[in-house]
Design an enzyme around this catalytic site. Structure first.
Site, short mmCIF file in Angstrom:
data_model
loop_
_atom_site.label_atom_id
_atom_site.label_comp_id
_atom_site.label_asym_id
_atom_site.label_seq_id
_atom_site.Cartn_x
_atom_site.Cartn_y
_atom_site.Cartn_z
N TYR A 169 0.82 -1.21 0.00
CA TYR A 169 0.00 0.00 0.00
C TYR A 169 0.86 1.26 0.00
CZ TYR A 169 -4.95 1.07 0.42
OH TYR A 169 -6.25 1.40 0.16
N LYS B 210 3.26 -14.44 4.88
CA LYS B 210 3.93 -15.30 3.90
C LYS B 210 5.41 -15.36 4.29
CE LYS B 210 3.92 -17.61 0.03
NZ LYS B 210 3.57 -19.02 0.09
N ASP C 231 -1.08 -18.96 2.03
CA ASP C 231 -1.69 -19.91 1.08
C ASP C 231 -2.44 -21.01 1.83
OD1 ASP C 231 1.47 -19.89 0.95
OD2 ASP C 231 0.86 -21.96 1.16
N ASP D 247 -6.02 -7.85 1.71
CA ASP D 247 -6.81 -7.43 0.55
C ASP D 247 -7.45 -8.66 -0.10
OD1 ASP D 247 -7.74 -5.71 -1.37
OD2 ASP D 247 -5.88 -5.68 -2.53
#
Ligand code: NAD
Length: 382
Positions: A134, A201, A249, A273
């Site tokens: 962002y 992640k 994931d 998001d």
């Protein structure tokens, strides 16, 4: 008690969803507290209405008012096309340091969902709003800046990047991550929620995403010891909020397969998001999803949809997302009874299959009603 709420009607369907939603919120408050608590509505300008009256899409007076405010609610704002305008929403979030984007996701009986058990979905996503992608630091392939940065990386940091690569930076700070996780953990404690899941992640991006995870656990240990535990599973203490983490994931699989295991989610900007839209789809789409963007001072509520220009002014819009954003506002203001009444009333109206066109198209045997009528029905069921 009277609390001031600043409101921006917004563009497109904004004014009509406000017209339908505001009486619902006032009636719910009256019904829950018989006049003991009141909202004082004060309009401030942004978007097309502001432009017509002041020649500016986001007048300084609006920003000044919001800088001192603690409660506000807005309709969707169009991003003016052409002329190099920045999105008004992004400007508001950055100027007011609205660092936490909070979106509850729950199911309303009767809405079509791709899940077998959508009723098990009851999560609140806390998404970091100011850092990560962002922050938007990136350069086009072959631009002078990209070429310069790539040669700096090669010469000084011994990393090999293709000469013609587009490059972006993903800054994340301890302060930025911790303040987001702090809000999520505090919310879980206040609302009696069982867990906070840190989604990252970190297996690939150790020093940004991985750091988010580590800082999250550290914050819980430092500031919420005695109230949280990182012990997951059957030997966990049911009195404590469990802090756990998932790689992004795997999280997308698990929220589909075992949604009941997740309650509050704290995550970085880009993961959040994706995840908030995917979760909204699990319960039947964005149509009813409410939201809030928060700084340490201001809670700025908003529906998650845009201005829907194709249906604006036609009394076709679904005011549900704004009504439910208003319910979040009530809860935040400490008037939870009013929020409960609103949720029940929305549930009843949707259960009765009298819905706006966006939901009617997904619900067999439903009757289509207009925006104002939907609001009136919710009001009647309070
Ligand atoms: P959109 O959400 O306005 O519309 C997407 C689709 O959903 C359209 O088919 C629309 O008709 C439908 N829809 C949206 N809200 C609805 C409602 N309440 N009831 C019934 N149907 C509804 O998204 P978009 O078309 O990508 O964006 C349009 C404009 O809105 C753009 O200028 C964009 O910048 C702006 N926008 C603003 C916000 C915000 O203010 N937070 C968010 C998203 C988009």
């Amino acid at each position: 008690m009277e609390k001031t709420v600043y409101f921006i009607e917004g563009d497109g369907i904004g004014p009509e969803v406000f017209l339908a939603a505001r009486p619902v919120l006032e009636k719910a408050l009256e019904k829950a507290y018989q006049g003991k608590h009141k909202l004082k509505w004060v309009e401030i300008l942004a978007g097309e209405k502001a432009y017509e009256q002041t020649g500016q899409y986001l007048p300084q007076s609006t920003l000044d008012t919001l800088a001192e405010a603690s409660l506000a609610i807005k309709g969707p704002l169009a991003t003016p096309v052409g002329g190099g305008f920045r999105s008004l929403n992004v400007t508001l979030r950055q100027t007011l340091d609205l660092y936490a984007c909070i979106r509850p996701v729950r199911y309303f009986q009767g809405i079509e969902s791709p899940l077998k058990r959508p009723d098990l979905v009851d999560m609140v996503v806390f998404r970091e709003n100011t850092e990560d992608v962002y922050a938007g630091i990136e350069w086009e392939a072959d631009s002078p800046e990209a070429v310069r940065l790539i040669s700096f990386l090669k010469e000084n940091l011994n990393v090999s990047v293709s000469d013609h690569a587009a490059v972006g930076l993903k800054p994340m700070t301890e302060t930025g991550c911790k303040r987001l996780v702090r809000k999520a953990v505090q919310y879980a404690i206040d609302q009696g929620r069982p867990s906070v899941t840190l989604v990252h992640k970190g297996n690939i991006m150790k020093y940004t995403e991985g750091a988010f995870r580590n800082w999250g656990y550290e914050l819980a240990r430092e500031e919420f010891s005695g109230l949280t535990t990182s012990r997951e599973g059957p030997d966990s203490d049911a009195q404590l909020v469990v802090i756990k983490d998932r790689i992004a994931d795997a999280m997308f699989q698990e929220v589909l397969l075992r949604p009941e295991e997740f309650s509050v989610i704290a995550t970085t900007n880009l993961n959040g998001d994706y995840l908030s839209d995917a979760l909204a789809a699990q319960v039947g789409g964005l149509g009813l999803a409410p939201g809030v963007n928060m700084s340490d001072r201001l809670a700025f509520f908003e529906p998650t949809h845009g201005t829907a220009p194709a249906i604006a002014g036609k009394d076709m819009a679904n005011p549900g997302s704004l009504i439910l954003s208003g319910a979040m506002l009530m809860e935040h203001a400490g008037w939870g009874e009013a929020a409960v009444l609103i949720h029940r009333a929305v549930e009843k109206v949707i259960g009765g299959k009298r819905v706006t066109v966006d939901l009617a198209s997904q619900m067999q045997g439903s009757t289509r009603v207009g925006c104002q009528e939907f609001g009136e029905l919710v009001g009647m069921n309070l």
